[in-house]
Design an enzyme around this catalytic site. Structure first.
Site, PDB file in Angstrom:
ATOM      1  N   ASP A  85       0.852  -1.176   0.000  1.00 58.37           N
ATOM      2  CA  ASP A  85       0.000   0.000   0.000  1.00 58.37           C
ATOM      3  C   ASP A  85       0.900   1.242   0.000  1.00 58.37           C
ATOM      4  OD1 ASP A  85      -1.732   2.111   0.853  1.00 58.37           O
ATOM      5  OD2 ASP A  85      -3.012   0.683   1.906  1.00 58.37           O
ATOM      6  N   ASP A 102      -8.012   1.207  -8.052  1.00 60.75           N
ATOM      7  CA  ASP A 102      -9.128   0.272  -7.852  1.00 60.75           C
ATOM      8  C   ASP A 102     -10.412   1.079  -7.648  1.00 60.75           C
ATOM      9  OD1 ASP A 102      -7.538  -1.900  -8.127  1.00 60.75           O
ATOM     10  OD2 ASP A 102      -7.675  -2.587  -6.063  1.00 60.75           O
ATOM     11  N   LYS A 153     -19.233  -0.378  -6.234  1.00 59.78           N
ATOM     12  CA  LYS A 153     -20.472  -0.526  -5.483  1.00 59.78           C
ATOM     13  C   LYS A 153     -20.496   0.459  -4.312  1.00 59.78           C
ATOM     14  CE  LYS A 153     -20.846  -5.436  -6.636  1.00 59.78           C
ATOM     15  NZ  LYS A 153     -20.879  -6.830  -6.108  1.00 59.78           N
ATOM     16  N   ASP A 159     -11.922   5.690 -15.051  1.00 62.65           N
ATOM     17  CA  ASP A 159     -12.989   5.476 -16.017  1.00 62.65           C
ATOM     18  C   ASP A 159     -14.273   5.051 -15.307  1.00 62.65           C
ATOM     19  OD1 ASP A 159     -12.155   2.975 -15.261  1.00 62.65           O
ATOM     20  OD2 ASP A 159     -11.673   2.261 -17.273  1.00 62.65           O
ATOM     21  N   THR A 207      -1.830   2.558 -20.546  1.00 59.80           N
ATOM     22  CA  THR A 207      -1.595   1.328 -19.803  1.00 59.80           C
ATOM     23  C   THR A 207      -2.498   0.214 -20.317  1.00 59.80           C
ATOM     24  OG1 THR A 207      -3.274   1.782 -18.119  1.00 59.80           O
ATOM     25  CG2 THR A 207      -1.089   2.727 -17.771  1.00 59.80           C
ATOM     26  N   ARG A 208      -2.151  -1.008 -19.971  1.00 62.21           N
ATOM     27  CA  ARG A 208      -2.956  -2.154 -20.385  1.00 62.21           C
ATOM     28  C   ARG A 208      -4.356  -2.070 -19.807  1.00 62.21           C
ATOM     29  NH1 ARG A 208       1.140  -7.376 -19.691  1.00 62.21           N
ATOM     30  NH2 ARG A 208       2.866  -6.527 -20.932  1.00 62.21           N
ATOM     31  N   TYR A 209      -4.458  -1.642 -18.552  1.00 59.89           N
ATOM     32  CA  TYR A 209      -5.782  -1.536 -17.947  1.00 59.89           C
ATOM     33  C   TYR A 209      -6.638  -0.542 -18.722  1.00 59.89           C
ATOM     34  CZ  TYR A 209      -9.599  -0.348 -14.887  1.00 59.89           C
ATOM     35  OH  TYR A 209     -10.858  -0.130 -14.407  1.00 59.89           O
TER      36      TYR A 209
END
Length: 229
Positions: free
Chosen positions: A113, A135, A139, A171, A209-211
């Site tokens: 972290d 992250d 929800k 996003d 980035t890949r994400y």
């Protein structure tokens, strides 16, 4: 247990994934310790001293995922020292592979972290920080786990130099709204946007980035830039 003794809420998901390859395991076991950031919780860590030659500036990437942005920026800016935090071991292994392949020497890493590192850093030592697609915890019941909140910005502000920049990207629409609210309410940060396109278009110096390419969110990426006042 008193409230002071409770560990902080985790702001990231799982830290383990697929089994590592032999090379990736070697990188974790051998390469990572050589460039790992030591944490003492003293609040006095001067990151320039982690490098053989003191960098001209220090940049921090929080949750670098697979390391594409971190290593790409480090290759572009050999005179800058980079600190990267990522708790996910597979992402750390990918980043270490890129560092080895590119013979990159201006990166130091922490597989944890970011909050212990920010607490350990000396005041006003970071010139630029990136929080790219953290992250999302989409929800409502999960949103307390999101990294950006008032307490985190207090800690981040302490480590940033006056005039230093923070780039936040997501996003997830609700996270963009929430993070923007926290930043603009914080007395230590000014929003740098002047036109709608300032947050609709990726900055010219961004490295995809890949994400980001997976387009997993519920909105096009939102780009928010802030200045430490």
């Amino acid at each position: 247990m008193s409230s002071e003794q409770h560990p902080p809420i985790r702001t990231f998901g799982r830290t383990g994934g697929r089994a590592l390859s032999a090379r990736q395991q070697r990188l974790i076991d051998v390469a990572l310790p050589k460039i790992s950031i030591p944490i003492s919780e003293s609040g006095t860590l001067e990151p320039q001293k982690l490098f053989q030659e003191p960098p001209e500036a220090m940049w921090l990437e929080i949750g670098f995922g697979g390391g594409e942005h971190l290593t790409g920026q480090a290759k572009r800016h050999s005179d800058i020292g980079f600190l990267g935090c990522e708790p996910f071991i597979e992402g750390m292994a990918k980043c270490l592979g890129q560092i080895e392949d590119g013979q990159i020497s201006n990166i130091r890493l922490l597989m944890d972290d970011v909050r212990p590192l920010i607490s350990d850093l000396a005041p006003a030592c970071i010139d630029r920080a990136f929080i790219l697609f953290p992250d999302p915890w989409p929800k409502k019941r999960q949103r307390k786990r999101r990294l950006v909140n008032a307490a985190f910005l207090d800690s981040l502000a302490r480590t940033m130099k006056p005039g230093g920049k923070v780039r936040f990207a997501t996003d997830i629409a609700s996270y963009a709204d929430e993070a923007l609210g926290y930043f603009i309410r914080h007395k230590s940060f000014d929003w740098c946007a002047h036109h709608p396109d300032d947050w609709r278009r990726p900055p010219t110096d961004h490295i995809t980035t890949r994400y980001q390419e997976k387009q997993l969110g519920d909105c096009p990426p939102v780009w928010l830039e802030f200045e430490r006042v």
